[in-house]
Scaffold this active site. Structure first.
Site, mmCIF file in Angstrom:
data_model
loop_
_atom_site.group_PDB
_atom_site.id
_atom_site.type_symbol
_atom_site.label_atom_id
_atom_site.label_comp_id
_atom_site.label_asym_id
_atom_site.label_seq_id
_atom_site.Cartn_x
_atom_site.Cartn_y
_atom_site.Cartn_z
ATOM 1 N N TYR A 67 4.026 -10.312 -7.561
ATOM 2 C CA TYR A 67 4.350 -10.218 -6.133
ATOM 3 C C TYR A 67 4.032 -11.545 -5.461
ATOM 4 C CZ TYR A 67 4.290 -4.989 -5.640
ATOM 5 O OH TYR A 67 4.539 -3.647 -5.673
ATOM 6 N N GLU A 113 -2.123 -2.541 -2.521
ATOM 7 C CA GLU A 113 -3.529 -2.415 -2.087
ATOM 8 C C GLU A 113 -4.022 -3.739 -1.486
ATOM 9 O OE1 GLU A 113 -2.001 0.346 -3.768
ATOM 10 O OE2 GLU A 113 -2.679 -0.812 -5.500
ATOM 11 N N ASN A 171 10.188 -3.040 -1.523
ATOM 12 C CA ASN A 171 9.291 -2.379 -2.476
ATOM 13 C C ASN A 171 9.144 -0.906 -2.142
ATOM 14 O OD1 ASN A 171 7.122 -3.151 -4.682
ATOM 15 N ND2 ASN A 171 6.144 -1.663 -3.343
ATOM 16 N N GLU A 172 9.591 -0.053 -3.030
ATOM 17 C CA GLU A 172 9.431 1.399 -2.861
ATOM 18 C C GLU A 172 9.782 1.832 -1.442
ATOM 19 O OE1 GLU A 172 5.458 2.532 -4.054
ATOM 20 O OE2 GLU A 172 6.049 2.643 -6.148
ATOM 21 N N GLU A 249 6.892 -0.171 -12.614
ATOM 22 C CA GLU A 249 5.432 -0.141 -12.485
ATOM 23 C C GLU A 249 4.928 1.048 -13.271
ATOM 24 O OE1 GLU A 249 3.735 -0.208 -8.560
ATOM 25 O OE2 GLU A 249 5.179 -1.699 -7.865
ATOM 26 N N TYR A 315 -8.800 -2.165 -11.763
ATOM 27 C CA TYR A 315 -7.694 -1.233 -12.005
ATOM 28 C C TYR A 315 -7.820 -0.491 -13.331
ATOM 29 C CZ TYR A 315 -3.111 0.272 -10.262
ATOM 30 O OH TYR A 315 -2.073 0.994 -9.726
HETATM 31 C C1 GLA Z 1 3.092 1.334 -5.835
HETATM 32 C C2 GLA Z 1 3.294 -0.032 -5.235
HETATM 33 C C3 GLA Z 1 2.307 -1.033 -5.778
HETATM 34 C C4 GLA Z 1 0.920 -0.451 -5.823
HETATM 35 C C5 GLA Z 1 0.922 0.825 -6.643
HETATM 36 C C6 GLA Z 1 -0.409 1.514 -6.744
HETATM 37 O O1 GLA Z 1 3.778 1.465 -6.998
HETATM 38 O O2 GLA Z 1 4.605 -0.502 -5.414
HETATM 39 O O3 GLA Z 1 2.354 -2.170 -4.972
HETATM 40 O O4 GLA Z 1 0.503 -0.188 -4.531
HETATM 41 O O5 GLA Z 1 1.775 1.748 -6.044
HETATM 42 O O6 GLA Z 1 -1.368 0.693 -7.256
#
Ligand code: GLA
Length: 774
Positions: A67, A113, A171-172, A249, A315
């Site tokens: 990122y 995060e 992103n998401e 991911e 993590y």
């Molecule tokens: C999602 C987000 C990431 C991160 C993860 C959890 O997939 O895209 O940036 O926040 O969740 O760690």
């Protein structure tokens, strides 16, 4: 070594091509499975970047996925920084040097995060800004940032002989909203900047990717260790039978929050998932392969509610925070060997760690005798309105006479507010617990009120990312006159902005530590403490802050992160490259005051020592829910298996309190679990879960894990509420929705693992306008 040399030659290729072929990605026309290691360069000391890249390569990966954090690159408007820790180009160059491909995820929003999901705080100076939407100002700023990123690395795409094979759009977005126009705008910016040949993709969850999926982009799915992989790709395969599959991911572990249990995920589940994906030619990125550290004030926070993240971003990843291989690493490396024709690259030597003998701090600058010049303000304003991004802020005014005492209401404290009257500590309002009110003792007219607010990380996920700091609205005082309450809003404030800046702290006037002594609670004054330790040979260490309260730490001027006595993290990672032979300085701003101003370094971290005062569960000892006289609004069965289930109530029900009764489970075992749930309104729309609070849960598994009932609405499909192993059905949770709603249905997601373990079969829902009895 000869293999490495060969690898470097390979990377001299020019004009390559990466694209989506039929059921597979194609690299220069040949099928290619992406095995990516997610690494975030700002989270790794720059001197160790290449070490972490080589560690990832030796693990068996062929790509680095990363990122860019906008707020790290543009800390102030128009002041871009791509140097040092922010040298994106250098990091990508190092990937290329090690013959690793690169997936670039330039946001603008990244989640991760990280403070505000990567968005710069100064966007909030425009109070009515609409973040991650087609707000003209937001888009203008995004465009500037995206151009700045492109100026650094647009010539490093595979088409130009560089390592970048794909670039991610947003992103998401599915977890935020539905807005194809906005997502298209971000896509168009990337196309303009990187050229028409660049391969663009979107990542989302299998449950929501259709909402914003653009026809001309590749779609990838995000999910965690343990998830049912076929189920995750089922819908995508239906819609696009020929699409290459990728888990963009695959969560190796999970992040820690202050006041919650340390998170881990079993190596076996992670490896089984990767093995299954590779056996099916599914590409993946392992998030995180090495997490690193949320230096300084960069850790974010989650919502609903407010759950700030700790400093370590270890993590539970295969490569730990300090860059060392974990047992997970060795097991995964072995599993990946199958897919590299037995060829593996050597694992680089580990970086040395040292113990540091206990040392005492020698100087102190109490904060209340070192305040900056105040600003005057009739009405209270947020930090951002005073042009302050991070740190603490003190709001000071005088009180009316409170002959019999009263109470103070702070709307809303972001994030940790300590209240003082005439310099005496009265109490704390902790946003994590939704605290806004505290009692005031009797006081004379003109008594001085100080509200000392510490800002923690801005929320990085969901709609709540628009997260102002300081006091967000107003402060009222309520006087109790023999049972009659008189409330007035407090005005005419003096405001002290305490920026989180090393130079600021250093400019305070310090006294010898001997000049201060503990108060009645055993704490030394709130303030900045400076100490030193000596070493012969710099190496990595973990400094302990178990004797301290809460605040921020600097070592030789480097912001190394936040501390908080509640844990679970009790040590901070200090890379040896930021230390020197001889004397090293440690500076701590402790907003609560330490119990003892001492520290020491050790070779191993303490990430798992929770010393929390607030219980993690939602049931007092002996409490029993009493549903006498309540009739369920619906009594129904949920279908078995993974994926979202929905039941409708038949007749709408109105109320503020909702109780779910799980009668039994599909697998016949005694356990119930729910990953996420929503309630539907009259228009069959999901109601906001922002104000939801768990009032009661009969059973919650918090033995070393975080499976309390609030996980049913934490916006994370991979975390879940689970009852304890031995507790028998039926199981209950009671939720306060914050206000009355007319409800027509329930949506509910079981766990993501194959066959949805602990999935509820028969379920009853109760809705009431008055709280349930327990
Ligand atoms: C999602 C987000 C990431 C991160 C993860 C959890 O997939 O895209 O940036 O926040 O969740 O760690």
């Amino acid at each position: 070594d000869s293999m490495l040399a060969m690898a470097e030659n390979v990377s001299q290729d020019t004009h390559g091509k990466f694209e989506a072929g039929k059921g597979t990605f194609l690299l220069n026309g040949k099928p290619f499975v992406v095995k990516a290691a997610e690494l975030h360069y700002p989270r790794i000391p720059q001197e160790y970047w290449e070490h972490r890249i080589k560690m990832s390569k030796a693990l068996g990966m062929n790509t680095i996925c990363l990122y860019t954090f906008w707020n790290a690159h543009e800390p102030k408007e128009n002041q871009f920084d791509f140097t040092g820790q922010n040298n994106l180009r250098e990091f990508i160059r190092l990937c290329q040097k090690n013959d690793m491909k690169v997936i670039l995820r330039p946001g603008p929003y990244v989640c991760a995060e990280w403070e505000m999901g990567g968005l710069p705080w100064w966007l909030l100076k425009k109070k009515d800004i609409r973040l991650r939407e087609n707000d003209p100002y937001f888009l203008e700023r995004v465009d500037k940032f995206q151009k700045a990123v492109a100026a650094q690395v647009a010539d490093l795409t595979i088409a130009d002989g560089g390592p970048i094979i794909m670039v991610q759009v947003e992103n998401e977005y599915g977890s935020y909203g539905e807005d194809k126009k906005y997502v298209s705008n971000i896509r168009d910016m990337l196309r303009k900047n990187f050229g028409d040949n660049v391969t663009l993709f979107q990542c989302d969850w299998s449950s929501n990717f259709e909402k914003n999926g653009l026809d001309d982009l590749i779609w990838t799915m995000n999910f965690g260790t343990g998830a049912n992989i076929d189920d995750q790709f089922r819908r995508l395969k239906e819609l696009r039978p020929e699409s290459p599959l990728m888990c963009s991911e695959f969560w190796s572990g999970w992040f820690d929050k202050w006041g919650a249990n340390h998170e881990t995920r079993p190596a076996a589940d992670m490896i089984a998932g990767i093995d299954e994906m590779l056996s099916k030619n599914i590409s993946f990125s392992l998030y995180m392969t090495h997490g690193g550290t949320n230096w300084g004030h960069w850790a974010g926070a989650n919502s609903p509610g407010y759950a700030p993240d700790v400093t370590s971003y270890d993590y539970d990843a295969p490569i730990n925070e300090q860059g060392a291989p974990t047992p997970k690493y060795w097991e995964l490396r072995k599993a990946l060997e199958k897919y590299t024709d037995g060829k593996q690259f050597p694992v680089p030597a580990s970086i040395k760690t040292i113990d540091i003998k206990p040392f005492a701090f020698s100087k102190v600058a109490p904060i209340f005798s070192n305040l900056p010049e105040p600003k005057s303000d009739v009405n209270i304003r947020t930090m951002e309105e005073y042009d302050q991004g991070f740190g603490s802020i003190i709001y000071q005014t005088t009180l009316p006479e409170l002959a019999n005492g009263g109470f103070l209401t702070v709307n809303d404290p972001h994030d940790y507010a300590q209240v003082f009257v005439d310099g005496k500590y009265i109490g704390t309002l902790d946003r994590r617990n939704g605290e806004k009110q505290l009692s005031l003792p009797p006081c004379k007219r003109g008594a001085r009120l100080d509200i000392f607010v510490e800002a923690m990380g801005r929320i990085n996920f969901g709609r709540a990312i628009k997260d102002f700091k300081g006091i967000t609205d107003n402060v009222t005082v309520t006087e109790d006159r023999n049972g009659y309450h008189f409330t007035c809003e407090l005005k005419n404030w003096k405001v002290y902005n305490i920026e989180d800046e090393y130079e600021c702290y250093k400019s305070y006037s310090y006294a010898p530590i001997e000049s201060v002594s503990p108060d009645s609670t055993g704490r030394l004054p709130r303030g900045v403490y400076v100490g030193t330790f000596n070493i012969n040979k710099p190496a990595d260490t973990f400094l302990s802050f178990e004797k301290w309260g809460k605040g921020l730490v600097y070592v030789n001027g480097h912001g190394i992160g936040r501390i908080w006595e509640i844990g679970p993290q009790q040590t901070l990672y200090v890379p040896g490259t930021w230390l020197k032979k001889g004397e090293n300085e440690v500076l701590v701003f402790d907003i609560m005051g330490p119990k003892e101003a001492v520290s020491f370094g050790s070779k191993t971290p303490e990430l798992d020592k929770l010393l929390v005062k607030k219980p993690l569960t939602h049931r007092e000892p002996g409490q029993e829910l009493d549903l006498e006289g309540s009739k369920p609004v619906v009594s129904s069965s949920l279908t078995p298996g993974n994926g979202w289930k929905e039941i409708s109530f038949g007749t709408p029900a109105t109320g503020r309190y909702v109780c779910l009764e799980a009668v039994n489970s599909h697998d016949g075992k005694d356990r119930a679990a729910i990953a996420e749930m929503y309630l539907l309104d009259n228009n069959n729309e999901r109601i906001s879960r922002e104000p939801w609070v768990v009032m009661y849960a009969d059973s919650e598994d918090v033995e070393g894990v975080n499976r309390s009932a609030d996980k049913t609405f934490d916006l994370q499909e991979s975390t879940y509420w689970s009852t304890k192993k031995k507790d028998k059905f039926p199981h209950f949770i009671v939720i306060d929705l914050g206000k009355e709603h007319t409800l027509t249905g329930l949506q509910c997601l079981p766990r993501m693992e194959s066959n949805a373990p602990s999935a509820i079969k028969d379920i009853k829902v109760y809705v009431s306008s008055v709280p349930f009895k327990f």
